[in-house]
Design a protein around this motif. Structure first.
Motif, PDB file in Angstrom:
ATOM      1  N   GLU A 143       0.852  -1.187   0.000  1.00 48.25           N
ATOM      2  CA  GLU A 143       0.000   0.000   0.000  1.00 48.25           C
ATOM      3  C   GLU A 143       0.888   1.237   0.000  1.00 48.25           C
ATOM      4  N   GLY A 144       0.388   2.291  -0.560  1.00 52.89           N
ATOM      5  CA  GLY A 144       1.136   3.543  -0.583  1.00 52.89           C
ATOM      6  C   GLY A 144       2.004   3.711  -1.819  1.00 52.89           C
ATOM      7  N   MET A 145       2.081   2.680  -2.641  1.00 53.64           N
ATOM      8  CA  MET A 145       2.847   2.798  -3.878  1.00 53.64           C
ATOM      9  C   MET A 145       1.966   3.472  -4.938  1.00 53.64           C
ATOM     10  N   PRO A 146       2.574   4.078  -5.939  1.00 49.31           N
ATOM     11  CA  PRO A 146       1.780   4.782  -6.952  1.00 49.31           C
ATOM     12  C   PRO A 146       1.197   3.849  -8.022  1.00 49.31           C
ATOM     13  N   PHE A 147       1.100   2.577  -7.724  1.00 47.70           N
ATOM     14  CA  PHE A 147       0.545   1.582  -8.646  1.00 47.70           C
ATOM     15  C   PHE A 147       0.085   0.401  -7.810  1.00 47.70           C
ATOM     16  N   THR A 148      -0.684  -0.471  -8.415  1.00 46.34           N
ATOM     17  CA  THR A 148      -1.152  -1.685  -7.748  1.00 46.34           C
ATOM     18  C   THR A 148      -0.786  -2.875  -8.621  1.00 46.34           C
ATOM     19  N   GLY A 149      -0.957  -4.063  -8.066  1.00 48.38           N
ATOM     20  CA  GLY A 149      -0.701  -5.276  -8.822  1.00 48.38           C
ATOM     21  C   GLY A 149       0.022  -6.292  -7.974  1.00 48.38           C
ATOM     22  N   VAL A 150       0.601  -7.257  -8.657  1.00 48.13           N
ATOM     23  CA  VAL A 150       1.377  -8.309  -8.011  1.00 48.13           C
ATOM     24  C   VAL A 150       2.808  -8.186  -8.491  1.00 48.13           C
ATOM     25  N   GLU A 151       3.717  -8.190  -7.536  1.00 51.36           N
ATOM     26  CA  GLU A 151       5.129  -7.985  -7.809  1.00 51.36           C
ATOM     27  C   GLU A 151       5.899  -9.289  -7.689  1.00 51.36           C
ATOM     28  N   ALA A 152       6.817  -9.511  -8.614  1.00 49.95           N
ATOM     29  CA  ALA A 152       7.776 -10.611  -8.514  1.00 49.95           C
ATOM     30  C   ALA A 152       9.053 -10.044  -7.897  1.00 49.95           C
ATOM     31  N   GLY A 153       9.743 -10.875  -7.120  1.00 53.01           N
ATOM     32  CA  GLY A 153      10.987 -10.426  -6.524  1.00 53.01           C
ATOM     33  C   GLY A 153      11.893 -11.590  -6.197  1.00 53.01           C
ATOM     34  N   TRP A 154      13.129 -11.288  -5.843  1.00 55.22           N
ATOM     35  CA  TRP A 154      14.133 -12.300  -5.542  1.00 55.22           C
ATOM     36  C   TRP A 154      15.255 -11.652  -4.762  1.00 55.22           C
ATOM     37  N   ARG A 155      15.931 -12.445  -3.965  1.00 57.30           N
ATOM     38  CA  ARG A 155      17.155 -12.019  -3.288  1.00 57.30           C
ATOM     39  C   ARG A 155      17.947 -13.277  -2.979  1.00 57.30           C
ATOM     40  N   LEU A 156      19.205 -13.280  -3.363  1.00 58.06           N
ATOM     41  CA  LEU A 156      20.051 -14.462  -3.170  1.00 58.06           C
ATOM     42  C   LEU A 156      21.297 -14.109  -2.364  1.00 58.06           C
ATOM     43  N   ALA A 157      21.809 -15.104  -1.666  1.00 56.77           N
ATOM     44  CA  ALA A 157      23.082 -14.965  -0.966  1.00 56.77           C
ATOM     45  C   ALA A 157      24.187 -14.771  -1.993  1.00 56.77           C
TER      46      ALA A 157
END
Length: 188
Positions: A84-98
């Motif tokens: 919430e609070g972002m200037p858009f809506t939807g579903v976000e993909a993400g990743w973070r690796l060691a």
């Protein structure tokens, strides 16, 4: 909740054994280079608990990522509704690796799996990815999975303090623009 399997990875629920390497990742300044700060052990543990609760509740979210051949935990990937609070809506993909998992194509492989899941099993019309404008590695993953950027969507992230990390970019992939992907099995 379902596990997702790729050629080399398993995207699965969170385990107690993930907490030490997860906390170490989140305390690594290089891994957290594009975030305002590193996380404490307590913050990392709480985030893993939230991620698992979301997986249990809705069947998708931020999965732990392990290497199939070794069972080694290497990070996370997934899909989540935009905050919430972002200037858009939807579903976000993400990743973070060691860091030891960088440079092996794991982020792209995991991202392709969650994007396929989002389109094929959740019926999403569009999937977004967001990062700071200076995060060239994540932006490269976004392009490799077929996402495109419209500079008109760039924004200053209201959750980030003023400074070089505030300017963010949005990449998008619409279901009808998606390249026919290599089939990703949805479970083991």
């Amino acid at each position: 909740m379902r596990d997702l399997h790729t050629e080399r990875l398993v995207l699965r629920g969170w385990r107690k054994s993930d907490l030490d390497p997860w906390a170490a990742m989140n305390a690594d300044p290089r891994v957290r280079e594009y975030f305002p700060d590193i996380l404490t052990r307590e913050q990392s543990t709480a985030s893993a608990a939230r991620f698992q609760a979301d997986l249990d509740r809705r069947g998708w979210g931020w999965w732990a990522v392990e290497v199939r051949a070794t069972g080694e935990f290497i990070g996370f990937t997934g899909l989540d509704p935009v905050d919430e609070g972002m200037p858009f809506t939807g579903v976000e993909a993400g990743w973070r690796l060691a860091r030891p998992a960088w440079g092996h194509g794991y982020a792209t492989e995991a991202a392709r799996a969650v994007v396929a899941f989002g389109f094929e099993h959740l019926g999403l019309a569009e999937i977004l990815a967001v990062t700071t404008a200076t995060n060239l590695r994540s932006r490269a993953v976004m392009r490799r999975i077929g996402m495109t950027r419209d500079p008109a969507d760039d924004f200053d992230d209201p959750s980030v303090p003023d400074g070089p990390l505030r300017r963010s970019v949005v990449y998008r992939l619409r279901a009808e623009e998606r390249q026919p992907a290599r089939r990703v099995p949805d479970s083991g």
